[in-house]
Structure formats: C-alpha cells, structure tokens
Motif scaffolding. Structure first.
Motif, PDB file in Angstrom:
ATOM      1  N   SER A 150      51.223  40.425  42.546  1.00 54.20           N
ATOM      2  CA  SER A 150      51.612  41.287  43.664  1.00 54.20           C
ATOM      3  C   SER A 150      50.484  42.242  44.046  1.00 54.20           C
ATOM      4  O   SER A 150      50.219  42.480  45.229  1.00 54.20           O
ATOM      5  CB  SER A 150      52.877  42.076  43.317  1.00 54.20           C
ATOM      6  N   LEU A 151      49.810  42.787  43.036  1.00 54.95           N
ATOM      7  CA  LEU A 151      48.723  43.734  43.303  1.00 54.95           C
ATOM      8  C   LEU A 151      47.529  43.049  43.955  1.00 54.95           C
ATOM      9  O   LEU A 151      46.878  43.620  44.847  1.00 54.95           O
ATOM     10  CB  LEU A 151      48.307  44.433  42.012  1.00 54.95           C
ATOM     11  N   ASP A 152      47.233  41.832  43.535  1.00 55.45           N
ATOM     12  CA  ASP A 152      46.141  41.087  44.170  1.00 55.45           C
ATOM     13  C   ASP A 152      46.461  40.830  45.645  1.00 55.45           C
ATOM     14  O   ASP A 152      45.579  40.900  46.511  1.00 55.45           O
ATOM     15  CB  ASP A 152      45.917  39.748  43.445  1.00 55.45           C
ATOM     16  N   LEU A 153      47.724  40.553  45.920  1.00 57.41           N
ATOM     17  CA  LEU A 153      48.149  40.329  47.301  1.00 57.41           C
ATOM     18  C   LEU A 153      48.038  41.614  48.120  1.00 57.41           C
ATOM     19  O   LEU A 153      47.543  41.614  49.260  1.00 57.41           O
ATOM     20  CB  LEU A 153      49.580  39.807  47.318  1.00 57.41           C
ATOM     21  N   LEU A 154      48.474  42.732  47.553  1.00 54.48           N
ATOM     22  CA  LEU A 154      48.418  44.012  48.258  1.00 54.48           C
ATOM     23  C   LEU A 154      46.971  44.435  48.523  1.00 54.48           C
ATOM     24  O   LEU A 154      46.680  45.046  49.553  1.00 54.48           O
ATOM     25  CB  LEU A 154      49.148  45.091  47.449  1.00 54.48           C
ATOM     26  N   LYS A 155      46.076  44.096  47.605  1.00 55.45           N
ATOM     27  CA  LYS A 155      44.658  44.428  47.795  1.00 55.45           C
ATOM     28  C   LYS A 155      44.126  43.775  49.066  1.00 55.45           C
ATOM     29  O   LYS A 155      43.328  44.367  49.810  1.00 55.45           O
ATOM     30  CB  LYS A 155      43.850  43.984  46.587  1.00 55.45           C
ATOM     31  N   GLU A 156      44.566  42.557  49.340  1.00 54.90           N
ATOM     32  CA  GLU A 156      44.118  41.840  50.534  1.00 54.90           C
ATOM     33  C   GLU A 156      44.639  42.493  51.820  1.00 54.90           C
ATOM     34  O   GLU A 156      44.085  42.261  52.898  1.00 54.90           O
ATOM     35  CB  GLU A 156      44.597  40.389  50.469  1.00 54.90           C
ATOM     36  N   CYS A 157      45.669  43.319  51.698  1.00 52.77           N
ATOM     37  CA  CYS A 157      46.294  43.913  52.883  1.00 52.77           C
ATOM     38  C   CYS A 157      45.567  45.161  53.386  1.00 52.77           C
ATOM     39  O   CYS A 157      45.844  45.632  54.495  1.00 52.77           O
ATOM     40  CB  CYS A 157      47.754  44.259  52.584  1.00 52.77           C
ATOM     41  N   ASP A 158      44.673  45.730  52.568  1.00 50.38           N
ATOM     42  CA  ASP A 158      43.863  46.887  52.964  1.00 50.38           C
ATOM     43  C   ASP A 158      44.732  48.069  53.401  1.00 50.38           C
ATOM     44  O   ASP A 158      44.655  48.553  54.531  1.00 50.38           O
ATOM     45  CB  ASP A 158      42.894  46.497  54.084  1.00 50.38           C
ATOM     46  N   ILE A 159      45.571  48.542  52.474  1.00 49.16           N
ATOM     47  CA  ILE A 159      46.477  49.663  52.737  1.00 49.16           C
ATOM     48  C   ILE A 159      46.453  50.617  51.544  1.00 49.16           C
ATOM     49  O   ILE A 159      45.837  50.331  50.514  1.00 49.16           O
ATOM     50  CB  ILE A 159      47.925  49.171  52.947  1.00 49.16           C
ATOM     51  N   THR A 160      47.131  51.757  51.674  1.00 46.54           N
ATOM     52  CA  THR A 160      47.497  52.551  50.505  1.00 46.54           C
ATOM     53  C   THR A 160      49.008  52.417  50.338  1.00 46.54           C
ATOM     54  O   THR A 160      49.734  52.153  51.304  1.00 46.54           O
ATOM     55  CB  THR A 160      47.119  54.031  50.650  1.00 46.54           C
ATOM     56  N   PHE A 161      49.482  52.597  49.109  1.00 47.63           N
ATOM     57  CA  PHE A 161      50.918  52.445  48.872  1.00 47.63           C
ATOM     58  C   PHE A 161      51.347  53.246  47.652  1.00 47.63           C
ATOM     59  O   PHE A 161      50.538  53.615  46.804  1.00 47.63           O
ATOM     60  CB  PHE A 161      51.287  50.970  48.690  1.00 47.63           C
ATOM     61  N   SER A 162      52.642  53.512  47.593  1.00 44.94           N
ATOM     62  CA  SER A 162      53.258  54.119  46.410  1.00 44.94           C
ATOM     63  C   SER A 162      54.333  53.177  45.910  1.00 44.94           C
ATOM     64  O   SER A 162      54.905  52.397  46.681  1.00 44.94           O
ATOM     65  CB  SER A 162      53.860  55.483  46.747  1.00 44.94           C
ATOM     66  N   VAL A 163      54.621  53.249  44.600  1.00 49.07           N
ATOM     67  CA  VAL A 163      55.527  52.272  44.008  1.00 49.07           C
ATOM     68  C   VAL A 163      56.181  52.849  42.756  1.00 49.07           C
ATOM     69  O   VAL A 163      55.611  53.714  42.084  1.00 49.07           O
ATOM     70  CB  VAL A 163      54.756  50.975  43.658  1.00 49.07           C
ATOM     71  N   PHE A 164      57.382  52.372  42.452  1.00 42.86           N
ATOM     72  CA  PHE A 164      58.052  52.704  41.192  1.00 42.86           C
ATOM     73  C   PHE A 164      57.674  51.658  40.146  1.00 42.86           C
ATOM     74  O   PHE A 164      57.747  50.459  40.400  1.00 42.86           O
ATOM     75  CB  PHE A 164      59.569  52.717  41.378  1.00 42.86           C
ATOM     76  N   LEU A 165      57.241  52.134  38.963  1.00 45.13           N
ATOM     77  CA  LEU A 165      56.886  51.223  37.866  1.00 45.13           C
ATOM     78  C   LEU A 165      57.277  51.835  36.535  1.00 45.13           C
ATOM     79  O   LEU A 165      57.300  53.060  36.380  1.00 45.13           O
ATOM     80  CB  LEU A 165      55.371  50.972  37.837  1.00 45.13           C
ATOM     81  N   SER A 166      57.523  50.988  35.556  1.00 43.21           N
ATOM     82  CA  SER A 166      57.716  51.466  34.192  1.00 43.21           C
ATOM     83  C   SER A 166      56.411  52.047  33.670  1.00 43.21           C
ATOM     84  O   SER A 166      55.334  51.485  33.872  1.00 43.21           O
ATOM     85  CB  SER A 166      58.167  50.308  33.288  1.00 43.21           C
ATOM     86  N   ILE A 167      56.500  53.184  32.984  1.00 49.42           N
ATOM     87  CA  ILE A 167      55.316  53.847  32.438  1.00 49.42           C
ATOM     88  C   ILE A 167      54.552  52.942  31.483  1.00 49.42           C
ATOM     89  O   ILE A 167      53.327  53.043  31.343  1.00 49.42           O
ATOM     90  CB  ILE A 167      55.725  55.172  31.718  1.00 49.42           C
ATOM     91  N   ASN A 168      55.245  52.013  30.857  1.00 49.43           N
ATOM     92  CA  ASN A 168      54.598  51.169  29.853  1.00 49.43           C
ATOM     93  C   ASN A 168      53.566  50.210  30.460  1.00 49.43           C
ATOM     94  O   ASN A 168      52.623  49.806  29.778  1.00 49.43           O
ATOM     95  CB  ASN A 168      55.661  50.395  29.061  1.00 49.43           C
ATOM     96  N   PHE A 169      53.728  49.865  31.740  1.00 53.61           N
ATOM     97  CA  PHE A 169      52.711  49.044  32.405  1.00 53.61           C
ATOM     98  C   PHE A 169      51.381  49.795  32.495  1.00 53.61           C
ATOM     99  O   PHE A 169      50.310  49.185  32.565  1.00 53.61           O
ATOM    100  CB  PHE A 169      53.157  48.654  33.813  1.00 53.61           C
ATOM    101  N   LEU A 170      51.465  51.123  32.513  1.00 59.66           N
ATOM    102  CA  LEU A 170      50.275  51.930  32.753  1.00 59.66           C
ATOM    103  C   LEU A 170      49.459  52.181  31.495  1.00 59.66           C
ATOM    104  O   LEU A 170      48.422  52.848  31.547  1.00 59.66           O
ATOM    105  CB  LEU A 170      50.688  53.257  33.394  1.00 59.66           C
ATOM    106  N   GLU A 171      49.909  51.654  30.372  1.00 64.48           N
ATOM    107  CA  GLU A 171      49.091  51.715  29.155  1.00 64.48           C
ATOM    108  C   GLU A 171      47.923  50.730  29.222  1.00 64.48           C
ATOM    109  O   GLU A 171      46.949  50.869  28.493  1.00 64.48           O
ATOM    110  CB  GLU A 171      49.952  51.382  27.930  1.00 64.48           C
ATOM    111  N   ASP A 172      48.039  49.749  30.093  1.00 71.14           N
ATOM    112  CA  ASP A 172      47.038  48.694  30.181  1.00 71.14           C
ATOM    113  C   ASP A 172      45.966  49.067  31.201  1.00 71.14           C
ATOM    114  O   ASP A 172      46.261  49.172  32.399  1.00 71.14           O
ATOM    115  CB  ASP A 172      47.714  47.384  30.589  1.00 71.14           C
TER     116      ASP A 172
END
Length: 473
Positions: free
Chosen positions: A249-271
C-alpha cells in the motif's frame, strides 16, 4: 433476487446529510466530506441529482427543498441530531432514509424517525433502494445481509462529489478523504468494524486508486506554494493487517505524490524499514492507539506483553528523527486509572512532545463487543447519545464521582495544549505547519469545552485537589 436496471430508474432529487452532534468535535482534522456519503454519491446512477449537506462545516439545511428522498448517515454521537433532522423533514412531507453505524446497530430505535432504515454497508443495495423510491414501493428496512456481500471497494467519484457538495478547493492544511482498503479481519472488543462489515478485507485496484487521487487533486486541491502537496486522510479501518500488505500500500501511495495521514498499530513503527516507507510515501503523521503508559493498564487492554512506556518513547523518538509525526491516542478508565496516573501521562506527553495527543474516556459504543459486555453487566449508566463523544463518563464508576473524573480528564487534556506545549511540539516535531495549525485548532475547541463544563457544572480546579479513589472501588 431480481435487481433493477439502474439506468432505467426515474430521475430523483436526492439530499444526503451528515449531521453534527451537539457535542461533536469542530477541529481542523475533519475531512472535506463524510466518506459514507461520498460512497453513496459515487454509487448513484448519473440521471439522479444529488446535493450534499455537512453540518460539520455549518451547511444550512433547506427543509422546504424539492427532494424526492433525504438520506441521513449517523455515528452514535450524531444520532440525536440525525433524528431531529429526520423528524423535521418528515413534517415537511419528505421521504427520509436513515443509515450509518449507529442506525445499523439500533434499527428499532431509529425506525420511528424514518420511512426507511438501512442496515450495514449500502453498496449493493443502494440502486435497488433508489428504484423503489422512484416507483413508490420503498420498504421500511434494507439489510445488507439480504444482498450479495460487498467484495470490492467502490471507487470515489470526486468530480461528482465536488459538484454535489458545498466545499471549495483547499490547500495542504485541510484533508481530503480517501481509502486504500476497507474492512478489518480482526475482532477488537472496542471496535465496531467487524460487526458492521464482517471481517471482509478489501483492497483498492492500484490504477483505480491513482485515478481517484488525480481526480481529487483536480477538484479539491489548490496549491499554496510551489512545493505544496494535497493532504489525504486515509479512512482505512486497518491499512496494515500485516507488514507485506502495508508495504504494498505504501509503495502505491508513493507513486501518487501526495501527503497523507493514517491510523496504524504502534507495533508496525518498531520496524525502521516501515517507518522509512511511510516517510518516503508522504505520510505526515500516524495516529496510534497507545492507550496508556501504565503497565498494569496495558495488561488490562491485552497490550502489556508487547508495549511499555519506554518502548513508546523510543518509537516516537525514532519516528521523529526519521521525519514522521506520531499522534498518540490515550484512553482513561475510572476502574483502572487514578488521578495520579493521569498526571503521569500528562508529563509523558509533554516530555515526548507528542504530536496532537488525543485523550478519551473509555466509551462502549453500540455495535461493539464491549457495549454488549457492559450492557449485560449493568455497567452502562447513560445512553444519551450526545454524550458518547469519549469525554463523558457513560459507565458505572465506583472509585470516582463521575463528574470529577470527567473534569480531571478534560482539564488534563487542555493542559497538554498550552501555548508553551504547542510551541515546543512545533519546534521538536517534523512538518511544523501542520503541527501548529492543528494544535491551535485543538486548543481553541478544548478550551471552549472546558469553560462550558466548568460553567454548566459549577466546577473549579480546587475541587480536584487531594481527590483519592474510593477504597471500595
């Protein structure tokens, strides 16, 4: 089941309304349109005329308008206002359809205010409902379970939404809603999604998503400066069900050339790789449900085995250095949290300069597993839906007087939005403009709410001094 030919339905004049609850948030974070109404607009065959009214932007409602049908969506906090609007339209002889999250889980309550109730996702029943309106055979209830399951995401028609709504183009400080995915395969007790959509997890077609982004830019975005980009608010219930899906999903959003906000589990952000992909894709902030910094409280929410205050601090700092804001959502429960715990959390938020912190009192919303558990146990004390804004205590409290607990949370909430904290937050965090603009909006709204609370309940800060939880709590 026989389905009508959507193109053959007599043209209708349709009004779709997003009501605002009397205690609903009026913050800068509101998206340009209600996603459910955006989906319905996009689903509606082209011969029909649609008008969107959104009370969150203080749009006026014309009860004498020439409408064949009025559709109103509602979350729990908006239900009372939705019923008021519905009742007034029916007094004016209009056909009223009620739907949305709250209506879907309280259909009998809602039915007395409408000609028709929609239960569940409307994607596969909407054209049937419109045909029935046109042919004067509208049923009293349409349930998504009686129609084929919604297996694909409806692409948003931003051109039509722009034409139907009263919104004008905005710069990168106001958000445009979009979704990459829909649904969630998990079953959290506090979440309404699995009971509304089932556990179906659907993903946008990449080319369709890119087209929608370009259309949204065309109809809703006005650049302010050479390097400005539109800000999209991802309304996904769960963008990251696993790391590989999230990366796609993030690779796809990168191609869109935008800024965005999103809800995510904090545990994804350890990586670190995930964080880098978020930043590279244009993410300006992630909303994460941190809930608490107290280990025993995290254990009570089944998060203690993976989370801790120390881990939170490190993740927030690492993300900040990588260029990513973390918006923390914190939950207070009078059965678990003391006033001292709340004070410690305030210091934690200040020390870590957490971006746009959100404080909420535990609230069992209708449609969640938590609601049924609390209801069956006799722990729900208030079902005034206006008060389901997560800043009222609607459950039984043996340890603290309810109004005092609410006052403590609200006073603490305002305390993390002082001018000093806003300036420090803006200084320390990346993307300084959005930090400043959104924090000022929060401060203005919360300060007004605190002032009204103190006035209405004749309360003052001295009443919080020395308060201890009841020993029998």
């Amino acid at each position: 089941m026989q389905f009508p030919d959507p193109a053959a339905t007599r043209p209708l004049k349709i009004l779709l309304v997003s009501p605002q609850g009397k205690m609903d948030d009026d913050s800068n974070q509101k998206p340009l349109f209600h996603m459910a109404l955006g989906v319905l607009t996009s689903l509606t065959p082209p011969q029909h005329h649609i008008e969107l009214v959104d009370e969150h932007f203080h749009d006026k409602i014309d009860y004498d308008g020439d409408y064949d049908m009025v559709g109103i969506t509602s979350r729990t906090i908006e239900a009372t206002r939705a019923y008021e609007i519905a009742d007034e339209f029916r007094k004016h002889g209009k056909t009223v359809v009620l739907g949305g999250l709250h209506i879907s889980f309280n259909p009998d309550e809602a039915a007395v205010h409408a000609d028709c109730i929609v239960v569940g996702e409307a994607d596969n029943l909407w054209t049937t409902l419109l045909d029935d309106v046109a042919n004067k055979r509208l049923k009293s209830r349409y349930d998504s379970k009686d129609f084929p399951p919604v297996k694909a995401i409806t692409p948003l028609d931003y051109a039509r939404i722009a034409k139907a709504s009263k919104r004008t183009k905005v710069d990168g400080t106001k958000s445009i809603p979009i979704y990459v995915t829909r649904g969630c395969p998990f079953n959290c007790s506090f979440c309404v999604t699995p009971n509304f959509t089932g556990k179906q997890y659907r993903v946008q077609n990449p080319e369709a998503l890119k087209h929608q982004v370009e259309e949204a830019k065309k109809y809703f975005f006005k650049a302010n400066g050479k390097n400005s980009k539109p800000w999209f608010m991802l309304t996904d219930e769960n963008l990251g069900i696993n790391k590989n899906k999230l990366w796609e999903s993030l690779d796809l959003l990168k191609e869109c050339d935008i800024t965005f906000s999103v809800f995510l589990s904090i545990n994804f952000l350890e990586d670190p790789t995930t964080v880098k992909k978020l930043v590279d894709a244009g993410c300006n902030f992630v909303l994460a449900g941190l809930e608490s910094i107290k280990q025993s409280t995290l254990e009570a929410y089944n998060k203690g085995h993976v989370n801790s205050a120390e881990k939170y601090s490190k993740i927030i700092d690492d993300c900040r250095k990588a260029g990513l804001n973390i918006q923390g959502n914190f939950l207070f429960n009078p059965a678990i949290d003391t006033f001292e715990d709340i004070d410690e959390l305030v210091q934690f938020v200040k020390k870590n300069h957490i971006f746009m912190p959100i404080f909420q009192i535990i609230t069992p919303y209708p449609g969640t597993q938590m609601y049924h558990e609390y209801k069956d146990s006799g722990l729900i004390t208030i079902e005034d839906w206006e008060k389901y804004n997560a800043l009222h205590l609607v459950i039984k409290s043996d340890r603290y007087e309810p109004l005092l607990f609410q006052y403590k949370v609200l006073k603490s909430y305002v305390n993390v939005y002082t001018w000093k904290e806003i300036l420090l937050r803006t200084l320390y965090n990346p993307r300084k403009l959005i930090n400043l603009v959104t924090s000022i909006a929060f401060k203005t709204h919360l300060s007004a709410q605190l002032k009204a609370f103190e006035r209405d309940h004749k309360m003052n800060p001295g009443m919080l001094a020395g308060v201890k939880p009841a020993l029998n709590g």
